[in-house]
Write an enzyme that holds these catalytic residues in place. Structure first.
Site, PDB file in Angstrom:
ATOM      1  N   GLU A 109     -11.736  -6.465   2.571  1.00  0.00           N
ATOM      2  CA  GLU A 109     -10.702  -5.525   3.733  1.00  0.00           C
ATOM      3  C   GLU A 109     -10.817  -5.863   4.732  1.00  0.00           C
ATOM      4  O   GLU A 109     -11.187  -5.371   5.254  1.00  0.00           O
ATOM      5  CB  GLU A 109      -9.759  -4.719   3.051  1.00  0.00           C
ATOM      6  CG  GLU A 109      -8.602  -4.244   4.061  1.00  0.00           C
ATOM      7  CD  GLU A 109      -7.949  -2.834   3.097  1.00  0.00           C
ATOM      8  OE1 GLU A 109      -6.824  -2.568   3.562  1.00  0.00           O
ATOM      9  OE2 GLU A 109      -9.075  -1.784   2.617  1.00  0.00           O
ATOM     10  N   ASP A 141       1.054  -1.537   0.134  1.00  0.00           N
ATOM     11  CA  ASP A 141      -0.099  -0.236   0.083  1.00  0.00           C
ATOM     12  C   ASP A 141       0.938   1.155  -0.120  1.00  0.00           C
ATOM     13  O   ASP A 141       1.558   1.050   1.088  1.00  0.00           O
ATOM     14  CB  ASP A 141      -0.800  -0.039   1.298  1.00  0.00           C
ATOM     15  CG  ASP A 141      -1.804   1.265   1.216  1.00  0.00           C
ATOM     16  OD1 ASP A 141      -1.984   2.322   0.407  1.00  0.00           O
ATOM     17  OD2 ASP A 141      -2.967   0.927   1.782  1.00  0.00           O
ATOM     18  N   GLU A 143      -8.891   4.547  -3.176  1.00  0.00           N
ATOM     19  CA  GLU A 143      -9.391   4.499  -1.599  1.00  0.00           C
ATOM     20  C   GLU A 143      -9.800   6.132  -1.621  1.00  0.00           C
ATOM     21  O   GLU A 143     -10.788   6.463  -0.837  1.00  0.00           O
ATOM     22  CB  GLU A 143      -8.566   4.201  -1.235  1.00  0.00           C
ATOM     23  CG  GLU A 143      -7.883   4.074   0.274  1.00  0.00           C
ATOM     24  CD  GLU A 143      -7.261   4.466   1.029  1.00  0.00           C
ATOM     25  OE1 GLU A 143      -7.197   5.362   2.291  1.00  0.00           O
ATOM     26  OE2 GLU A 143      -6.406   3.368   0.511  1.00  0.00           O
ATOM     27  N   HIS A 183     -11.976  -0.613  -0.168  1.00  0.00           N
ATOM     28  CA  HIS A 183     -11.621  -0.063   1.280  1.00  0.00           C
ATOM     29  C   HIS A 183     -11.971  -0.100   2.570  1.00  0.00           C
ATOM     30  O   HIS A 183     -12.791   0.536   3.468  1.00  0.00           O
ATOM     31  CB  HIS A 183     -11.038   1.370   1.022  1.00  0.00           C
ATOM     32  CG  HIS A 183      -9.996   2.075   2.559  1.00  0.00           C
ATOM     33  ND1 HIS A 183     -10.618   3.012   3.259  1.00  0.00           N
ATOM     34  CD2 HIS A 183      -8.278   1.175   2.540  1.00  0.00           C
ATOM     35  CE1 HIS A 183      -9.009   2.798   3.962  1.00  0.00           C
ATOM     36  NE2 HIS A 183      -8.653   2.330   4.088  1.00  0.00           N
ATOM     37  N   GLU A 215      -0.937  -0.880  -4.454  1.00  0.00           N
ATOM     38  CA  GLU A 215      -1.775  -0.582  -4.401  1.00  0.00           C
ATOM     39  C   GLU A 215      -1.833   1.802  -4.386  1.00  0.00           C
ATOM     40  O   GLU A 215      -0.875   1.412  -3.608  1.00  0.00           O
ATOM     41  CB  GLU A 215      -2.761  -0.830  -3.389  1.00  0.00           C
ATOM     42  CG  GLU A 215      -3.871  -0.096  -2.850  1.00  0.00           C
ATOM     43  CD  GLU A 215      -4.354  -0.654  -1.227  1.00  0.00           C
ATOM     44  OE1 GLU A 215      -5.189   0.170  -0.459  1.00  0.00           O
ATOM     45  OE2 GLU A 215      -4.421  -1.387  -1.559  1.00  0.00           O
ATOM     46  N   ASP A 246     -14.384   3.343  -0.407  1.00  0.00           N
ATOM     47  CA  ASP A 246     -14.484   2.889   0.602  1.00  0.00           C
ATOM     48  C   ASP A 246     -16.259   4.210   1.189  1.00  0.00           C
ATOM     49  O   ASP A 246     -16.307   5.464   0.671  1.00  0.00           O
ATOM     50  CB  ASP A 246     -13.725   3.885   1.582  1.00  0.00           C
ATOM     51  CG  ASP A 246     -13.732   4.248   3.053  1.00  0.00           C
ATOM     52  OD1 ASP A 246     -14.797   4.212   3.350  1.00  0.00           O
ATOM     53  OD2 ASP A 246     -12.766   3.637   3.724  1.00  0.00           O
TER      54      ASP A 246
END
Length: 394
Positions: free
Chosen positions: A338, A214, A268, A318, A240, A291
């Site tokens: 996740e 990430d 995200e 996310h 990511e 998200d």
């Protein structure tokens, strides 16, 4: 029998964990040295709190129906979000039927276009939207996933995000996503350290476990490409959010240049169907990661997911705990979920929005049965021990 109407909306803030999971005490892995867009400045490199990642705090929105039923949701937005709810959005919510979620969303979005579109305003709209879905589920005595069409599988499977993928493997997760530590400003030495850490972790977890990096918007195309090419030897599953979210052209280039078989993931910090349309139509990535508390809520995530499905892309939201789980379990193009490891040392499974939510389900051996999500609404309660503040009223 007619549906109840919405009598009142209320907005609160709370500090310390919750939906603003960066708002942690000293010593938490999530605030350790992690590459960020601010890492170019040495004084802001060592912690993310140093440049203010935790300044917003959690926003809590409650919507109360005329029959006394209360729905609620949480996201990041704090006092700014509370002001937007109480001073602007309330007029589009109160007096509406509890079923008028689509109309409420459209009015909130269009009324804030001149100062919104992304960021805190969309976070706030997302929170209201999630609270409305929670309310409708409670009014009808159904879990949100049933309102969305019902589960398409019997359980959710999870990968873990945290500083210790080696421990995540022992806990039964299908993979571990690590925060990248060193950014471009630290040069070749930083890149070498990033690859060395990946190599060490691959040695620790073996070959049959996903490892991902990430990058939290911190890289440029050249550095991200070099990182991906160097990581191929250690079977990095995906890279990511390598670039700033508005650099669609850079993402398209990165996707062309990464080693064959390595995934490029992002989204995200993207918002609404229009932002994700750019990512999809410009072939920026393989997996989108909206998200649900930041992209526009469930109402908008439905549209984003349909767009992704038409482009044959996966949707792996996310974080966002139950607000994601109820959606993921209803979608064929969301095959896994996740889980953010919110224990300070990433060494145990604790509720993601701890301590704010009660009854928040957590994976067991990296899995969660659909039956864990069968309570009305999103199935969680606000912890009465958390001190809520209502800074504004209308």
């Amino acid at each position: 029998m007619s549906e109840p109407t919405i009598k009142q909306v209320r907005a609160y803030t709370v500090r310390g964990g919750g939906a603003d999971y960066h708002d942690q005490a000293e010593g938490h892995w999530i605030d350790s040295q992690i590459a960020t867009p601010m890492s170019k400045y040495p004084e802001y490199r060592m912690t993310r709190r140093s440049f203010g990642l935790n300044v917003l705090g959690t926003l809590v929105v409650e919507v109360e129906a005329s029959d006394g039923t209360v729905g609620f949701a949480v996201t990041t937005g704090g006092e700014i979000g509370a002001w937007i709810v109480e001073k602007h959005l309330a007029r589009f919510i109160e007096g509406k039927q509890v079923t008028e979620i689509e109309k409420i969303w459209d009015q909130m979005f269009n009324a804030t276009l001149y100062y919104g579109r992304k960021g805190v305003v969309i976070n706030t709209i997302s929170c209201v939207d999630l609270a409305l879905w929670d309310l409708l589920g409670k009014v009808r005595q159904l879990p949100v996933h049933q309102l969305l069409g019902g589960p398409v599988r019997d359980e959710l499977v999870f990968y873990a995000t945290g500083a210790r993928p080696d421990l995540a493997k022992k806990m039964g997760f299908i993979g571990g996503k690590m925060p990248l530590v060193h950014g471009p400003a630290e040069g070749d030495e930083g890149l070498r350290k990033n690859l060395e850490h990946l190599a060490n972790m691959r040695s620790a977890v073996g070959d049959d476990f996903w490892l991902m990096y990430d990058c939290w918007m911190s890289l440029d195309v050249n550095y991200a490409t070099r990182l991906a090419q160097g990581a191929q030897a250690y079977d990095l599953k995906w890279i990511e959010e390598a670039l700033p979210p508005d650099d669609y052209w850079g993402y398209a280039q990165l996707k062309r240049d990464v080693p064959k078989g390595m995934l490029v993931n992002t989204g995200e910090h993207e918002a609404t169907r229009w932002g994700f349309r750019m990512l999809l139509e410009m072939e920026c990535c393989d997996v989108i990661q909206p998200d649900v508390g930041w992209c526009g809520g469930i109402t908008e995530l439905i549209k984003i997911s349909a767009l992704a499905d038409a482009h044959n892309k996966l949707v792996v939201p996310h974080g966002s705990s139950v607000y994601s789980y109820h959606f993921v379990i209803t979608r064929h193009n969301s095959p896994f979920a996740e889980f953010l490891m919110m224990a300070p040392k990433a060494d145990e499974v604790v509720p993601m929005f701890n301590p704010l939510l009660l009854d928040e389900p957590v994976p067991e051996n990296g899995r969660m049965a659909a039956s864990k999500l069968d309570k009305p609404g999103f199935g969680v309660r606000l912890n009465p021990d958390c001190e809520l503040s209502r800074p504004y009223q209308h």
